[in-house]
Design an enzyme around this catalytic site. Structure first.
Site, PDB file in Angstrom:
ATOM      1  N   TRP A  57       9.919  -3.341  -6.719  1.00 25.90           N
ATOM      2  CA  TRP A  57       8.474  -3.503  -6.542  1.00 25.90           C
ATOM      3  C   TRP A  57       7.685  -2.251  -6.889  1.00 25.90           C
ATOM      4  CZ3 TRP A  57       4.765  -7.031  -5.272  1.00 25.90           C
ATOM      5  CH2 TRP A  57       3.554  -6.553  -4.758  1.00 25.90           C
ATOM      6  N   MET A  58       6.531  -2.445  -7.551  1.00 29.25           N
ATOM      7  CA  MET A  58       5.568  -1.356  -7.758  1.00 29.25           C
ATOM      8  C   MET A  58       4.174  -1.890  -7.458  1.00 29.25           C
ATOM      9  SD  MET A  58       4.701   0.836 -11.223  1.00 29.25           S
ATOM     10  CE  MET A  58       4.446  -0.556 -12.312  1.00 29.25           C
ATOM     11  N   ASN A  59       3.355  -1.093  -6.741  1.00 29.10           N
ATOM     12  CA  ASN A  59       1.929  -1.427  -6.688  1.00 29.10           C
ATOM     13  C   ASN A  59       1.096  -0.230  -7.138  1.00 29.10           C
ATOM     14  OD1 ASN A  59       3.008  -1.146  -3.840  1.00 29.10           O
ATOM     15  ND2 ASN A  59       0.861  -1.178  -3.272  1.00 29.10           N
ATOM     16  N   ASP A  60       0.248   0.316  -6.293  1.00 27.98           N
ATOM     17  CA  ASP A  60      -0.778   1.266  -6.760  1.00 27.98           C
ATOM     18  C   ASP A  60      -0.240   2.464  -7.561  1.00 27.98           C
ATOM     19  OD1 ASP A  60      -1.776  -0.352  -4.772  1.00 27.98           O
ATOM     20  OD2 ASP A  60      -2.578   1.266  -3.541  1.00 27.98           O
ATOM     21  N   GLN A  76       3.370   3.523  -5.867  1.00 27.12           N
ATOM     22  CA  GLN A  76       3.840   2.873  -4.652  1.00 27.12           C
ATOM     23  C   GLN A  76       5.034   2.003  -5.021  1.00 27.12           C
ATOM     24  OE1 GLN A  76       1.849   2.839  -1.185  1.00 27.12           O
ATOM     25  NE2 GLN A  76       2.151   4.787  -2.234  1.00 27.12           N
ATOM     26  N   TRP A 120       1.954   5.805   1.891  1.00 25.68           N
ATOM     27  CA  TRP A 120       1.041   4.974   1.115  1.00 25.68           C
ATOM     28  C   TRP A 120       0.196   5.822   0.169  1.00 25.68           C
ATOM     29  CZ3 TRP A 120      -1.152   0.296   4.429  1.00 25.68           C
ATOM     30  CH2 TRP A 120      -0.095  -0.613   4.646  1.00 25.68           C
ATOM     31  N   SER A 121      -0.774   5.158  -0.478  1.00 29.28           N
ATOM     32  CA  SER A 121      -1.460   5.769  -1.624  1.00 29.28           C
ATOM     33  C   SER A 121      -2.212   7.060  -1.341  1.00 29.28           C
ATOM     34  CB  SER A 121      -2.438   4.758  -2.228  1.00 29.28           C
ATOM     35  OG  SER A 121      -1.702   3.797  -2.929  1.00 29.28           O
ATOM     36  N   ASP A 185      -5.900   6.016   1.743  1.00 32.51           N
ATOM     37  CA  ASP A 185      -6.083   6.246   0.306  1.00 32.51           C
ATOM     38  C   ASP A 185      -7.058   7.375  -0.032  1.00 32.51           C
ATOM     39  OD1 ASP A 185      -4.532   3.936   0.307  1.00 32.51           O
ATOM     40  OD2 ASP A 185      -6.201   2.600  -0.166  1.00 32.51           O
ATOM     41  N   GLU A 239     -10.483   0.042  -0.151  1.00 29.92           N
ATOM     42  CA  GLU A 239      -9.234   0.700  -0.484  1.00 29.92           C
ATOM     43  C   GLU A 239      -9.417   1.591  -1.712  1.00 29.92           C
ATOM     44  OE1 GLU A 239      -5.513  -1.579   1.012  1.00 29.92           O
ATOM     45  OE2 GLU A 239      -6.382  -2.807  -0.549  1.00 29.92           O
TER      46      GLU A 239
END
Ligand SMILES: *[C@@H]1O[C@H](CO)[C@@H](O)[C@H](O)[C@H]1NC(C)=O
Ligand SMILES: *[C@@H]1O[C@H](CO)[C@@H](O)[C@H](O)[C@H]1NC(C)=O
Ligand SMILES: *[C@@H]1O[C@H](CO)[C@@H](O)[C@H](O)[C@H]1NC(C)=O
Ligand SMILES: *[C@@H]1O[C@H](CO)[C@@H](O)[C@H](O)[C@H]1NC(C)=O
Ligand SMILES: *[C@@H]1O[C@H](CO)[C@@H](O)[C@H](O)[C@H]1NC(C)=O
Ligand SMILES: *[C@@H]1O[C@H](CO)[C@@H](O)[C@H](O)[C@H]1NC(C)=O
Ligand SMILES: *[C@@H]1O[C@H](CO)[C@@H](O)[C@H](O)[C@H]1NC(C)=O
Length: 580
Positions: A57-60, A76, A120-121, A185, A239
């Site tokens: 998984w990858m997000n931001d 992330q 987190w970010s 963030d 965010e």
């Protein structure tokens, strides 16, 4: 039955190969090519020139920066699964050109009470003496959100492989008026004229979304400003705030700390409830430490967005090597979680985009960074070809499942466009949906059919249609995913946006980057951008086709078209990146 047995055998072999070598094996080799039998290759949707982690998984995107000749991208990541997880870490990759990437070890992972439940970010700031610093959100021991500081262990290592968390972490805890689990963030910091650093953090209090400003002299001891930097009602959490200046009269980028009469300011918010990135042009009132947008947030399609498709949690940075501001955004999947588990991965980053203020001063412009052109390979060109209403023209002879295509359309007299009674009441997404492209307008819809099957049972239409209204002309830009795949288990939302065009406009351009399962389209030189994810069953690899089409009643002319097969980017682990 015989075919079925062969298919099973091939699938078994590919499974074994895949599980032995990890996901990279499937990106970097074409090991199994069933000549006669139509089986889906194991990874028809994995991209060839977009940034992706080796697996999972990858997000931001986090803390993009340029340091000592090297571009850094953190992101992330759930190292254990292709789904969002209970433990998220900061993965780290580096590049010399923002296109080919080297994966390094995890940069930040849970280690102390202030981030034990996830990292987190956050963002990077380059402090004086060329010293990078990262502020990021820790999910602490109590599952509250706090902000932490990390600095590189070894500044002579241009790859910045190792990071040290500051002993005074957390450096910010949720202030009064901010929910303890909605405080996250931190942005890149900027340096005020008084020598103090400022940073903003996204937050929520009930229905109110806000960004909170902090100040510090030493980057460690932060003091909260009692008044929000920016707040909106009924939006929920803000965010990934991003705050930066843009030149009024230049396409060059400018350092985040610059605040003078040559620049205007941009605030970008990722509204969680909307799942979109909105930006505001406006005034940074430095003596009050707040931001006054030119236009209020309305929660409608009138608000400005970086991208009118799938795009979230974006972040920009000033690339002082090339004097430009670069924007990255996370592109989610639109298949199911189960599909992601089977694929072994989820999440892409867009091709990095250069961003600048349009001459009108009313919106930003975006364009793929020039380095992407180094992947251009075999080229096809067309000039001066008339496209009658109702016609299509195939672009063949190149690899159209990974392609960069630029078309310039010559328009008929704008006066002959369809009449739009009240442009301010139009919902472009609605106008684009419901088989828009198959209804004939006057000037358009015309554009591209991307990742299309030969018989057009599968196609993603990226189109323009020109409208006239009293005293103005508009262009509706659509990306219609409704026929993108024979699969039904996908999110096929159609995306659209409408923008004003110059009354003297003679041509309009469309640039589309297609890469297996992503389609990124830049309309009118970068005025409007739409990114979509598609997962065709038929239109994959050699069976993918690309067409230019015109479904308007008026003919348009392809004044110039250039399309290039794109080479695969080299993305892999250190010492093992030569996949091509
Ligand atoms: C710091 O990084 C440089 C360059 O990679 C390396 O030569 C040096 O050994 C590193 N120093 C330490 C203490 O790790
Ligand atoms: C932190 O900064 C504030 C405001 O500048 C100051 O009053 C306070 O003494 C500082 N605290 C420490 C521990 O340096
Ligand atoms: C931008 O350029 C225009 C035209 O050259 C000029 O009139 C204006 O003063 C410039 N604005 C700034 C802020 O430099
Ligand atoms: C604003 O700052 C930029 C970057 O330092 C500089 O190039 C520009 O000349 C400045 N403009 C004014 C009006 O001072
Ligand atoms: C990501 O995709 C899933 C599935 O399509 C969707 O439910 C979710 O809202 C998306 N999130 C974002 C931020 O786009
Ligand atoms: C397109 O590129 C992919 C991956 O590089 C390759 O597998 C495929 O054979 C190419 N197709 C054509 C028609 O060249
Ligand atoms: C163009 O119009 C024809 C006739 O209505 C339709 O069959 C076709 O699907 C349309 N093309 C697109 C891309 O919608």
């Amino acid at each position: 039955m015989k075919n079925f047995a062969v298919q099973l055998l091939l699938l078994l072999i590919s499974f074994l190969l895949n599980s032995r070598n990890g996901i990279e094996a499937s990106t970097c080799s074409n090991s199994i090519d069933p000549i006669k039998y139509r089986i889906p290759k194991e990874q028809p949707y994995r991209t060839s020139y977009h940034f992706q982690p080796p697996q999972n998984w990858m997000n931001d995107p986090n803390a993009p920066m340029y340091y000592k000749g090297v571009y850094h991208l953190f992101y992330q990541h759930n190292p254990l699964a292709a789904t969002f997880g209970d433990i998220i870490v900061w993965a780290h990759s580096v590049s010399y050109d923002l296109i080919n990437w080297i994966h390094l070890n995890i940069a930040l992972e849970p280690s102390g009470p202030y981030d034990i439940n996830s990292c987190w970010s956050g963002s990077a700031t380059i402090l004086p003496g060329e010293k990078p610093a990262i502020l990021y959100t820790g999910i602490d021991h109590y599952k509250n959100e706090v902000q932490n500081l990390a600095i590189p262990k070894n500044l002579t290592d241009a790859f910045l492989r190792e990071w040290e968390k500051h002993p005074q972490n957390p450096v910010m805890t949720p202030p009064t008026g901010v929910e303890e689990d909605n405080f996250r963030d931190p942005s890149t910091a900027w340096h005020g004229k008084d020598g103090k650093w400022r940073v903003i953090v996204g937050a929520q209090n009930g229905d109110e979304g806000k960004t909170i400003l902090y100040q510090s002299e030493d980057f460690v001891n932060w003091t909260v400003n009692p008044n929000p930097f920016f707040a909106t009602d009924n939006t929920g959490v803000c965010e990934c705030p991003d705050f930066f200046p843009v030149y009024i009269n230049s396409t060059n980028g400018v350092d985040t700390s610059v605040d003078n009469s040559s620049v205007r300011h941009v605030l970008k918010i990722s509204y969680l409830r909307k799942q979109h990135d909105y930006y505001f042009l406006g005034k940074y009132v430095s003596d009050k430490e707040n931001f006054v947008p030119d236009v209020e947030f309305t929660g409608t399609s009138k608000d400005l967005r970086f991208d009118y498709g799938k795009f979230y949690a974006s972040k920009s940075f000033f690339d002082y090597a090339k004097n430009r501001r670069i924007l990255w955004g996370w592109v989610n999947e639109s298949d199911s979680t189960q599909d992601d588990i089977e694929k072994g991965w989820a999440g892409l980053q867009t091709i990095p985009r250069k961003v600048w203020l349009d001459k009108s001063g009313k919106r930003l412009m975006q364009w793929p960074i020039e380095e992407i052109e180094n992947l251009r390979h075999k080229q096809i060109s067309i000039t001066g070809e008339k496209l009658e209403g109702g016609s299509t023209l195939e672009i063949s002879g190149i690899n159209v499942s990974q392609v960069d295509v630029e078309v310039l359309f010559e328009l008929p007299e704008l006066e002959s466009g369809d009449w739009l009674e009240d442009p301010s009441e139009v919902d472009p997404q609605l106008l684009c949906s419901k088989q828009h492209a198959s209804r004939s307008g006057k000037i358009g819809p015309f554009g591209l059919l991307a990742l299309a099957s030969k018989d057009l049972t599968e196609e993603t239409a990226v189109s323009f249609q020109i409208f006239r209204a009293s005293n103005r002309y508009l262009c509706l830009m659509c990306s219609d995913q409704s026929r993108s795949s024979l699969r039904n288990d996908l999110d096929k939302t159609t995306y659209g946006t409408i923008f004003d065009i110059d009354p003297n406009l003679k041509t309009i351009s469309l640039r589309t980057l297609i890469d297996k399962s992503i389609i990124e389209s830049f309309g009118d030189g970068g005025k409007a951008v739409i990114t979509s994810r598609v997962y065709p069953l038929l239109a994959i690899e050699k069976d993918a086709h690309l067409y230019v089409f015109n479904n308007g009643s008026q003919s348009v002319v392809i004044s110039k078209l250039n399309a290039w097969s794109m080479k695969q980017a080299e993305i892999g682990h250190e010492g093992n990146i030569n996949c091509a």
